[in-house]
Design an enzyme around this catalytic site. Structure first.
Site, PDB file in Angstrom:
ATOM      1  N   ASP A  93       0.922  -1.129  -0.024  1.00  0.00           N
ATOM      2  CA  ASP A  93       0.160   0.022  -0.061  1.00  0.00           C
ATOM      3  C   ASP A  93       0.948   1.078  -0.114  1.00  0.00           C
ATOM      4  O   ASP A  93       2.129   0.968   0.051  1.00  0.00           O
ATOM      5  CB  ASP A  93      -0.739  -0.079   1.051  1.00  0.00           C
TER       6      ASP A  93
HETATM    7  C1  GLC Z   1      -4.398   4.185  -0.434  1.00  0.00           C
HETATM    8  C2  GLC Z   1      -5.186   2.999   0.168  1.00  0.00           C
HETATM    9  C3  GLC Z   1      -5.319   1.927  -1.029  1.00  0.00           C
HETATM   10  C4  GLC Z   1      -5.139   2.451  -2.471  1.00  0.00           C
HETATM   11  C5  GLC Z   1      -3.720   3.271  -2.420  1.00  0.00           C
HETATM   12  C6  GLC Z   1      -3.526   3.573  -4.021  1.00  0.00           C
HETATM   13  O1  GLC Z   1      -3.575   4.470   0.567  1.00  0.00           O
HETATM   14  O2  GLC Z   1      -4.928   2.470   1.166  1.00  0.00           O
HETATM   15  O3  GLC Z   1      -6.289   1.150  -0.764  1.00  0.00           O
HETATM   16  O4  GLC Z   1      -5.409   1.467  -3.243  1.00  0.00           O
HETATM   17  O5  GLC Z   1      -3.552   3.874  -1.479  1.00  0.00           O
HETATM   18  O6  GLC Z   1      -4.228   4.801  -3.971  1.00  0.00           O
END
Ligand code: GLC
Length: 713
Positions: free
Chosen positions: A259
């Site tokens: 993440d």
């Molecule tokens: C965010 C979220 C994740 C998302 C990623 C990209 O922090 O936790 O669910 O896909 O970043 O945007």
């Protein structure tokens, strides 16, 4: 074939180019995390960034792809990712709302339309489905999943993967799914986002892991690690999760991406001292791609030099990346998804809007309808449409709404006006969503007094749920409750339309409103879908995928809790209860009303005793005892009365959504086998145990018919 091509490519790459393929940076087109780097184009050009997210449209993806395939040494095409969570431009209900449809075909259709639009905008990869089981409505991301139940959540996870990925990638309207957030992100302590997750291996495996497994079994090609720690180790560096379970047990052969900067965040977690150590922990645990952290980008080459990670591990990660780029056909034609003509003809098409309206209607849950207040007659009535969400476009698309735009939304007022042309429809805002401003009350109450029926739309702002949006108190913000009370005080029938990203607490409304309709955030077609229900053109069929508590003090409260050694007994002080609120929720899991009524016969069962080699056939006859055709979600639950460990009071093991004409009866049959009764026994073995089981069938988790069976060796 692909494997050979991948390996020959890897043999030509430098270590820096390999690390570039393990690097994912965001463009500056959207902010979905704490940092943005503005050097991503230069990084692409140097071959140091092989993957981009938050860049979309056919034109922009084409521009960036051109840099990668024409200006770098290896000419490896970029992978474009984006959070297409419940629609790209045509926005569907938030996933928690869609889960309320209990309609797997509708949910798959929603994901299919979203992927069709997203791929028309040049995207290859969506960071969806989010499949985190959540039982705490204070947690803002509860809006993004499928609620509290493992069985329902697993089926929905698979449906969403199928909708996103389709059968194959031969066309250009299917894209990579990404199962997230691995794992157990929804169990954050106190419902506070990113907070600690600590649970037994048994609860992890029985309750939280199955939806990820279901998504992978449905063919998901990528998995995203979660921000949280689990049992003291951040998921992004957790060998037990990423290696033992994901690779060894589940045989996952796809790509693991972190993440947003979650590698870097292992420093504040306190398991590594610096970014270089964080990168080594992540790579050695099994993380292939670093989202936005630039940790692999900055430190991995040095870690190789120091022998802290080995090139073979890096090569394996690069293999996963290149393999999916081949799968998508990007080496043959890097621009195949970036087609401006297809983009124009696909996005926000009438077909997609119609699909959104259909899924939205099916997601609506009727919570109360006293004196058949609903449906409203289309003519001859003066309808007051009131509230901060009654004519509000910006909140309707909810959180994680991709490239969706409020301007494309149909508001509730517009939807009502489009339906009730024959009546008089007037509007008053009444109050804002979150201030203490009451100056609008008078106009709203005056309008209510001169109307026949009041529809008041209240709830949350879209940004009050979603990421980093936990709420400690989950009532109606601002002075909305006061507005509703003043409207009810006029003595006119009040229909409360809720728009929210999580279960809310509203006991006064539950007791005093004539009707309550839970509409979540329904997206682009919200106003039309809600009007379809309010005026009876669609008989509501939704059922709650999440328990609604009476107050925050009950949290966590979910239907499949344990009995305890002192289950509540009104006649015995020394039993498990609160002094100030019942143990029961405001609305239980699986609850939802209809404009008609349904009667259930007693359960018929083909045998009272069965063996692991026999099927149990469980039947009930469901009758539409009302005057309108309607759909009912018939639910099957089971309780294992005695186990080598304690077992939940009941667990969902099946459901069937059936249409019944007025007066019609249907026999609904479920098949259960011993395998459906498996759990982790005291030795943590996944098995069933002989003994008595209660079988429940009904219209929700609390209103059921029951019978008892015995499983013998
Ligand atoms: C965010 C979220 C994740 C998302 C990623 C990209 O922090 O936790 O669910 O896909 O970043 O945007």
């Amino acid at each position: 074939m692909i494997a050979r091509k991948v390996d020959s490519l890897i043999n030509l790459m430098t270590l820096e180019e390999k690390i570039g393929q393990l690097t994912l940076f965001t463009s500056d087109w959207a902010t979905t995390g704490p940092t943005i780097r503005d050097t991503y184009k230069a990084d692409i050009q140097k071959g140091l960034c092989g993957n981009i997210f938050n860049a979309y449209t056919a034109a922009y993806t084409r521009d960036l792809q051109k840099v990668a395939v024409e200006q770098t040494r290896m000419k490896i095409p970029l992978l474009f990712g984006y959070d297409v969570i419940h629609g790209y431009k045509t926005i569907f209900p938030i996933p928690l709302g869609e889960a309320a449809s209990w309609d797997l075909a509708a949910i798959e259709k929603s994901a299919r339309v979203a992927a069709t639009e997203a791929t028309a905008a040049g995207l290859h990869w969506t960071f969806a489905p989010m499949v985190d089981i959540a039982r705490d409505p204070r947690w803002g991301r509860i809006m993004e999943g499928a609620g509290e139940d493992t069985y329902l959540g697993s089926l929905i996870a698979a449906a969403r993967v199928k909708g996103i990925q389709g059968e194959n990638f031969n066309g250009t309207n299917t894209m990579l799914a990404c199962v997230k957030h691995f794992a157990a992100y929804g169990a954050a302590q106190a419902g506070r986002d990113y907070h600690t997750v600590d649970m037994s291996e048994r609860v992890l495996r029985e309750t939280f892991l199955p939806p990820y497994k279901a998504a992978i079994d449905a063919g998901a090609h990528t998995v995203m690690t979660s921000f949280n720690e689990l049992d003291g180790v951040p998921a992004t560096g957790n060998v037990h999760l990423l290696h033992d379970i994901l690779r060894d047990e589940w045989k996952f052969k796809g790509l693991v991406v972190t993440d947003y900067t979650s590698i870097n965040e292992m420093i504040p977690h306190g398991v590594v001292a610096n970014e270089k150590e964080a990168g080594e922990l992540a790579l050695n645990a099994g993380v292939d791609m670093d989202m936005q952290g630039a940790v692999y980008y900055n430190h991995l080459a040095q870690s190789v030099k120091e022998g802290k990670v080995n090139v073979a591990q890096i090569d394996q990660s690069v293999r996963y990346v290149l393999r999916i780029k081949y799968l998508l056909g990007l080496f043959e034609d890097p621009y195949r998804y970036s087609n401006v003509e297809r983009e124009k003809s696909t996005i926000l098409s009438k077909e997609n809007q119609d699909a959104a309206r259909d899924v939205s209607r099916k997601s609506i849950v009727l919570l109360k309808n006293d004196r058949n207040t609903l449906p409203i007659a289309k003519t001859g009535r003066t309808i007051a449409v009131i509230g901060p969400l009654a004519d509000n476009k910006s909140e309707l698309i909810g959180a994680w709404s991709g490239a969706g735009e409020p301007k494309d939304c149909v508001t509730l007022l517009q939807g009502i006006r489009a339906k009730a042309g024959g009546g008089k429809v007037e509007y008053a805002k009444g109050c804002t969503l979150d201030t203490m401003e009451r100056t609008g009350f008078k106009a709203a109450v005056d309008l209510a007094k001169r109307s026949d029926i009041i529809v008041v739309a209240v709830g949350e702002k879209a940004n009050m749920s979603g990421e980093a949006a936990s709420r400690s108190m989950i009532g109606l913000p601002g002075v909305q409750m006061e507005l509703v009370q003043q409207l009810v005080a006029t003595g006119k029938p009040v229909v409360v339309v809720l728009m929210n990203g999580r279960p809310l607490v509203f006991p006064w409304i539950a007791d005093n409103a004539a009707a309550i309709v839970e509409t979540w955030f329904l997206g682009t077609q919200a106003g039309n879908a809600i009007a379809d229900v309010l005026f009876g053109d669609y008989n509501p069929s939704g059922k709650l995928p999440i328990t609604f508590p009476r107050n925050e003090g009950q949290i966590p409260i979910f239907y499949n809790m344990k009995y305890t050694g002192r289950p509540f007994d009104a006649n015995n002080k020394y039993t498990s209860k609160y002094l100030d609120v019942p143990n029961t929720p405001q609305y239980p899991f699986g609850f939802g009303l209809s404009y008609t009524t349904f009667g259930y016969s007693d359960i018929k069962i083909n045998k009272n005793t069965f063996t692991p080699r026999e099927d149990l056939k469980i039947s009930v006859t469901v009758t539409n005892t009302g005057k309108r055709d309607g759909e009912e979600v018939v639910q099957l639950y089971v309780r294992d009365l005695v186990g080598s460990v304690t077992r939940p009071v009941k667990e969902l093991k099946g459901f069937q959504k059936i249409m019944l004409k007025a007066g019609e009866s249907k026999e609904v049959t479920f098949t259960l086998t011993a395998n459906d009764l498996k759990f982790y026994n005291r030795q943590m073995q996944w098995t069933y145990e002989p003994g008595d089981f209660d079988i429940f069938v009904g219209t929700n988790s609390a209103d059921v018919k029951t019978t008892r069976v015995k499983l013998i060796e």
